[in-house]
Design an enzyme around this catalytic site. Structure first.
Site: not given
Length: 473
Positions: A278, A415, A422
């Site tokens: 990512t 996120f 995350c």
């Protein structure tokens, strides 16, 4: 995906078997980009039907805010994520929240990803970026262009490998893509389409069994790599103060128990993939926009000169990274337009009603059971024109403090959300700012003429074919 009780808005032209999928002129390998076009005018919650399966998406800010309430809702596994479990089982990203290993690993690793912990990773990030700059500096001297995303993928893989596991992939010794990357990209691509293939009439399940066997044979390379990383640590006799050290030596409960060996490997793989895939995508998208926004780039350069000085080889110290406020806003705006993990799924902990205030576009709201899943579709959430005026325009000043305060709290979710957000977001943001700062301070980047943004999808988003010429500053 549930939702037997409700029908939702959907694109016109639905077909009996294919449903809303596989439309003429749309690439079936780019569902996120297709959804950006098909879902833009369908309201705060809508559905897509593919091969007889219903997928329900939320993009309305108020509705998403409700779904992000961890007291009422929890993470659900979207189909592609659930299919990824054949490779990573109950790793942090693919575990159900009520699986014991998720809580054990999350609580064990969370302190290693705090803002203060970034100080310990800073020098590793700088060192790996300097190695990439040496490669790009040679290309600049020879007048060659570089393919941005593959090199940034090398950089972010090397960074997470060194920082988290004291392991090097020797990424800059060759231009070839590391077999770890090619293997897991194939794993993600397999997971992304597995459920759709299974739904094919007559042949689907047989095709999935065949493809599963092939994928697991291919994945043996990664399994051997993970076992070697652990074995190398065990035979060295050295207790490194890194994530692998925590997983191998820090007890997860009062009895002194450690994470089991299989889960350690699953967490290594999860962190390696999530820690590089990512971030490399986000930095690649940022560079794409900066090469097309001269005024934004000029402001970035002015800030770099002010904070770092005019020496193009200068390196930001740990204390200087937070001072690069405009560059951080560039990263935030990039993740608004292109959240590299483009969605997350939610289910209620018990039967409830959502959108009772009218935010679902249905009087009285919608009854939702624990069997029902909603996919929060972040690219459309981040393009709501009522929240983000002129949403396709690249404008880092959207993230000035006064504008952040004026927006709904759940309008920006690159996120994920809540306790399942995350775990490495601080790591990703710190690394992104360092990489962009050093590259833009060192080089002028010139995109190849005629390039139009092309994005590949493999559960994450990544620019492809984006090449730049390099001139030393």
């Amino acid at each position: 995906m549930g939702w037997a009780e409700h029908d939702f808005p959907h694109p016109s032209g639905r077909r009996r078997i294919l449903g809303d999928a596989f439309r003429k002129g749309m690439d079936p390998t780019t569902p996120v980009q297709n959804m950006l076009r098909l879902g833009a005018d369908l309201g705060p919650i809508f559905e897509m039907l593919a091969m007889g399966r219903k997928f329900v998406f939320a993009r309305g800010v108020d509705l998403v805010g409700e779904l992000c309430d961890d007291k009422r809702f929890t993470k659900a596994l979207a189909p592609g994520v659930a299919d990824l479990r054949m490779f990573v089982a109950d790793g942090l990203f693919t575990a159900e929240t009520d699986e014991p290993n998720w809580r054990l690993a999350h609580d064990l690793l969370m302190p290693a990803f705090s803002k203060s912990a970034m100080r310990g990773y800073h020098d590793v990030m700088v060192e790996a970026t300097d190695e990439l700059i040496s490669v790009w500096d040679k290309a600049a001297g020879e007048g060659r262009t570089v393919d941005v995303s593959p090199w940034l993928t090398k950089l972010t893989l090397e960074t997470i490998g060194r920082a988290a596991f004291s392991h090097t992939f020797h990424s800059f010794e060759t231009a070839e893509v590391d077999p770890f990357v090619t293997t897991f990209v194939a794993d993600m691509s397999h997971a992304a389409v597995r459920s759709n293939v299974a739904a094919l009439p007559f042949v689907g399940r047989r095709m999935v069994r065949t493809r599963d066997r092939e994928a697991l044979v291919r994945h043996e390379y990664i399994d051997r790599l993970l076992r070697d990383i652990v074995a190398e640590r065990e035979t060295s006799g050295v207790e490194h103060d890194d994530l692998l050290g925590r997983m191998m030596h820090v007890p997860v409960d009062e009895s002194g128990s450690l994470l089991d060996a299989a889960n350690v490997r699953h967490q290594i793989l999860t962190l390696l993939v999530a820690g590089h895939e990512t971030t490399s995508g986000a930095v690649s998208f940022a560079l794409y926009h900066l090469t097309r926004e001269p005024e934004v780039l000029a402001r970035v350069r002015a800030e770099l000169d002010e904070v770092l000085g005019t020496d193009p080889s200068a390196t930001p110290s740990f204390e200087q990274v937070p001072k690069l406020r405009y560059l951080r806003r560039v990263v935030d705006e990039t993740l608004r337009l292109w959240p590299t993990a483009p969605g997350f799924a939610r289910s209620p902990r018990e039967t409830t009603t959502i959108g009772a205030d009218g935010s679902a576009g249905v009087p009285g709201g919608l009854r939702m059971t624990p069997d029902d899943k909603v996919l929060v579709f972040i690219p459309l959430l981040h393009r709501d024109p009522e929240v983000w005026p002129d949403p396709e325009r690249f404008d880092p000043d959207r993230f000035l403090p006064e504008h952040i305060r004026a927006r709904p709290a759940h309008a920006y979710k690159p996120f994920g959300t809540g306790e399942r957000a995350c775990i490495g977001r601080q790591f990703a943001l710190h690394e992104s700012v360092i990489v962009l700062a050093k590259l833009l301070h060192r080089f002028d980047l010139t995109p190849e003429p005629g390039y139009e943004l092309t994005i590949t999808e493999r559960l994450t988003l990544m620019p492809v074919g984006f090449r730049v010429g390099l001139t030393r500053r």
